[in-house]
Write an enzyme that holds these catalytic residues in place. Structure first.
Site, short mmCIF file in Angstrom:
data_model
loop_
_atom_site.label_atom_id
_atom_site.label_comp_id
_atom_site.label_asym_id
_atom_site.label_seq_id
_atom_site.Cartn_x
_atom_site.Cartn_y
_atom_site.Cartn_z
CB THR A 1 -2.21 -1.83 8.28
OG1 THR A 1 -3.36 -1.29 8.89
CG2 THR A 1 -2.66 -2.23 6.88
CB THR B 1 -0.97 -0.01 1.19
OG1 THR B 1 -0.25 -0.27 2.41
CG2 THR B 1 -2.04 -1.07 1.00
CD GLU C 1 1.46 5.22 6.33
OE1 GLU C 1 0.72 4.59 5.56
OE2 GLU C 1 1.04 5.87 7.31
#
Length: 414
Positions: A201, A164, A287
């Site tokens: 996640t 992702t 991230e």
């Protein structure tokens, strides 16, 4: 896309492979393609095994568990075997009600049909945006193409298809000898945001060609997950879709492994190495992150206390921003330790930033500011806490918190 991996090295009992492949263990193939869930990048992946593999899985602790987890758990409960794992990215199929469950079952049915295997031997995993129905009109037609592309060279395509916001693919492989036979353990993972024990996640898939009994495999996976994947954090958010699965083909030809097997300890270390390195790669690729943060807690009364302390510190937003700014503000570390719930005596704590001692027996000590700042620029940036209370220890991994984390997540759906 660059593959993030550990450097080739050797540890007692096993060898780390410099160019890992999820398809390296005997019996496994993989594939990945662009089905149209995402605009351009690959978004549908498949791992298959030529024989029914002994299988195990662990799942997120979030009360909202995505439909693919429900379907995978159903299948494993029937036989404890798996022969394929179908994965999509770009859509989590979470909080989608009965339609989401039926869509996950349809992914399973179509995959089983094209592979000509029983439905319950297909696992399903999804990752991406929560609350949107799967575009089954795109996924369904993509499955035959996946099956057609399956092969040993499908490692890169599969790893790209599960990403992702990841900046790179993540893979680890080790090899060892059991009963005179070469045994391989290989893993691939994705994860970059919403990373918080228990799990993240994050999706991780481990393949091995070892022969191993089902109860031993499930126990092994649970214990190793507690020591590795459950010891990472990026942002404190626990996802709806986390899963770690393992398939063991048994094609290495060793005697079935159990804790009573004389070579169980070395297999445990090898399997644990794969999981630990994948966990670290996920944390390092958080991230917006610029480096990995490692927190080691020693001298705890219990392992659970050590884990609580380490996870509280590595998960503190104030600690993470201090690392990003290379600010040796050790007070933030002690603050996080204090609310961790771990039992300790504040007057006995020692604290180190890298090799620089900042606190001894609960009191600040003179330190060279430049050396402490330098320690926080390293990758990984290491923080060590000695509670001086017992013999238990634990290590947790995270990353720094940067401006880019906000930028990425402020526009995640766009």
């Amino acid at each position: 896309m660059e593959q993030l991996q550990v450097k080739a090295a050797e540890e007692p009992g096993f060898e780390v492979v410099g160019e890992p492949r999820i398809t390296s263990p005997r019996g496994f193939t993989a594939a990945g393609l662009h089905a149209g869930i995402k605009r351009k990048r690959k978004d549908l992946g498949l791992i298959a095994c030529e024989v029914p593999a002994t299988a195990a899985a662990v799942y997120t602790m979030n009360a909202y568990q995505a439909a693919p987890l429900t379907v995978t758990r159903e299948g494993l409960a029937m036989e404890g075997k798996m022969q394929a794992m179908i994965v999509n990215s770009g859509n989590a199929n979470a909080c989608t009600g009965s339609r989401g469950v039926e869509d996950a079952r349809e992914m399973r049915r179509e995959t089983a049909r094209w592979l000509n295997i029983p439905e319950h031997r297909v696992g399903v995993a999804s990752t991406g945006v929560i609350g949107e129905p799967l575009p089954m009109d795109r996924i369904g037609p993509g499955i035959p193409g996946l099956v057609k592309q399956l092969g040993p060279a499908g490692h890169d395509s599969f790893c790209q298809a599960i990403l992702t916001t990841d900046t790179c693919i993540k893979a680890v492989e080790v090899r060892l000898t059991v009963d005179g036979r070469e045994v391989r353990v290989a893993g691939a993972a994705k994860g970059s945001g919403m990373i918080q024990p228990r799990m993240a996640t994050m999706l991780a898939f481990i393949n091995t060609d070892a022969a191993i009994e089902a109860p031993a495999l499930q126990s092994l996976l649970r214990q190793v997950t507690d020591e590795t994947f459950n010891m990472i954090t990026v942002d404190g958010d626990c996802s709806t879709n986390d899963m770690v699965s393992v398939m063991a083909s048994g094609l290495a030809g060793n005697d079935p492994l159990t804790p009573k097997h004389p070579q169980w300890p070395v297999y445990y270390r090898a399997f644990s190495h794969v999981a630990r390195e994948l966990a670290q790669l996920i944390a390092r690729d958080g991230e917006g992150a610029t480096r990995l943060v490692e927190v080691v807690v020693t001298g705890a009364e219990t392992e659970e206390g050590a884990r609580r302390a380490a996870k509280a510190v590595v998960g503190s937003s104030l600690v993470k921003t201090a690392v990003f700014g290379t600010d040796p503000n050790w007070g933030r570390i002690l603050c996080a330790l204090g609310y961790s719930g771990a039992p300790f005596d504040p007057e006995r704590v020692d604290l180190y930033l890298g090799s620089v001692c900042a606190v001894h027996q609960g009191c600040p000590v003179p330190m060279v500011e430049a050396a402490a700042k330098e320690a926080l620029t390293l990758d990984p940036a290491r923080i060590r806490i000695d509670l001086n209370r017992g013999r238990a220890a634990a290590t947790a991994w995270g990353c720094d918190l940067t401006y880019d984390y906000v930028r990425i997540n402020a526009s995640y759906r766009t």
